[in-house]
Write an enzyme that holds these catalytic residues in place. Structure first.
Site, mmCIF file in Angstrom:
data_model
loop_
_atom_site.group_PDB
_atom_site.id
_atom_site.type_symbol
_atom_site.label_atom_id
_atom_site.label_comp_id
_atom_site.label_asym_id
_atom_site.label_seq_id
_atom_site.Cartn_x
_atom_site.Cartn_y
_atom_site.Cartn_z
ATOM 1 C CB CYS A 43 -0.971 -0.025 1.176
ATOM 2 S SG CYS A 43 -0.180 -0.012 2.798
ATOM 3 C CG ASN A 101 4.472 -1.719 5.013
ATOM 4 O OD1 ASN A 101 5.611 -2.035 5.368
ATOM 5 N ND2 ASN A 101 3.515 -2.605 4.945
ATOM 6 C CB CYS A 122 -3.572 1.507 7.217
ATOM 7 S SG CYS A 122 -3.324 2.952 8.287
ATOM 8 N NE ARG A 123 -4.456 1.545 1.899
ATOM 9 C CZ ARG A 123 -4.261 2.275 0.814
ATOM 10 N NH1 ARG A 123 -5.135 2.213 -0.187
ATOM 11 N NH2 ARG A 123 -3.213 3.066 0.725
ATOM 12 C CB SER A 124 0.292 -3.524 2.698
ATOM 13 O OG SER A 124 1.156 -2.611 3.299
ATOM 14 C CG ASP A 184 -5.272 5.841 2.614
ATOM 15 O OD1 ASP A 184 -5.270 5.483 3.808
ATOM 16 O OD2 ASP A 184 -4.408 6.571 2.117
HETATM 17 P P1 4NP Z 1 -1.731 2.791 4.183
HETATM 18 O O1 4NP Z 1 -2.363 4.121 4.799
HETATM 19 O O2 4NP Z 1 -1.228 3.154 2.803
HETATM 20 O O3 4NP Z 1 -2.870 1.851 4.144
HETATM 21 O O4 4NP Z 1 -0.623 2.361 5.118
HETATM 22 C C1 4NP Z 1 -1.686 5.341 4.886
HETATM 23 C C2 4NP Z 1 -0.753 5.527 5.876
HETATM 24 C C3 4NP Z 1 -0.117 6.735 5.984
HETATM 25 C C4 4NP Z 1 -0.394 7.756 5.109
HETATM 26 C C5 4NP Z 1 -1.321 7.560 4.105
HETATM 27 C C6 4NP Z 1 -1.955 6.338 3.993
HETATM 28 N N1 4NP Z 1 0.227 8.994 5.242
HETATM 29 O O5 4NP Z 1 -0.108 9.948 4.501
HETATM 30 O O6 4NP Z 1 1.126 9.154 6.108
#
Ligand code: 4NP
Length: 156
Positions: free
Chosen positions: A10, A13, A15-17, A127
């Site tokens: 994602c 790294n 939340c989703r992945s 997201d």
């Molecule tokens: P992820 O979510 O891609 O599912 O890990 C996010 C985590 C952090 C951020 C954006 C999305 N960020 O902007 O810091």
């Protein structure tokens, strides 16, 4: 037998992945086939390198019996050698990961995670980072559904 080597990807790294990674690990262990899998996750961005998953993601996961405790890292070019299947959470990830692929042909290993999700309308894992708790539940619903689909596809 050679293991199935899966990398979930994602943006951050955190939340989703890591949720998809943790759910898939749980599922293959439950199915008694953990030794047939190598499972990891990574982000196209590097802002969270070394961090545990987001607390909200960990808390929602814990309520369903998952321990998400991987450490964030960025995608690397050698991921395209070390993994057979790279599962991205959304189409932005699909565009961003191209810059890490040593050769354009390596992109054949990359698929949208939702290609393995059934009976749901989503084609991307939304997201959850800037939203409320519903978003984290949707991530888990999709992760569980897609992990089952992956296990089925790879066991066939
Ligand atoms: P992820 O979510 O891609 O599912 O890990 C996010 C985590 C952090 C951020 C954006 C999305 N960020 O902007 O810091």
């Amino acid at each position: 037998m050679k293991p199935h080597r899966l990398l979930f990807v994602c943006l951050g790294n955190i939340c989703r992945s890591p949720a998809a990674e943790g759910v898939m690990r749980h599922l293959v262990a439950e199915a008694g086939v953990a030794e047939q899998y190598v499972i990891d996750s990574a982000g196209t961005g590097d802002w969270h390198t070394g961090q545990l998953p987001d607390n909200r993601m960990r808390q929602h996961g814990a309520k369903r019996g998952y321990a998400f405790d991987s450490r964030a890292r960025q995608v690397r070019p050698d991921d395209f050698t070390n993994f057979d299947l790279i599962l991205v959470m959304d189409r932005q990830n699909l565009r961003d990961i191209r810059e890490f692929a040593p050769r354009a042909t390596d992109m054949v290993k990359v698929r949208l995670f939702c290609d393995y999700v059934s009976d749901r309308p989503e084609t991307e894992v939304p997201d959850p980072y800037y939203g409320g708790s519903d978003g984290f539940e949707i991530v888990l619903d999709l992760a569980e559904n897609g992990a089952r689909g992956l296990l089925k596809a790879l066991s066939a």
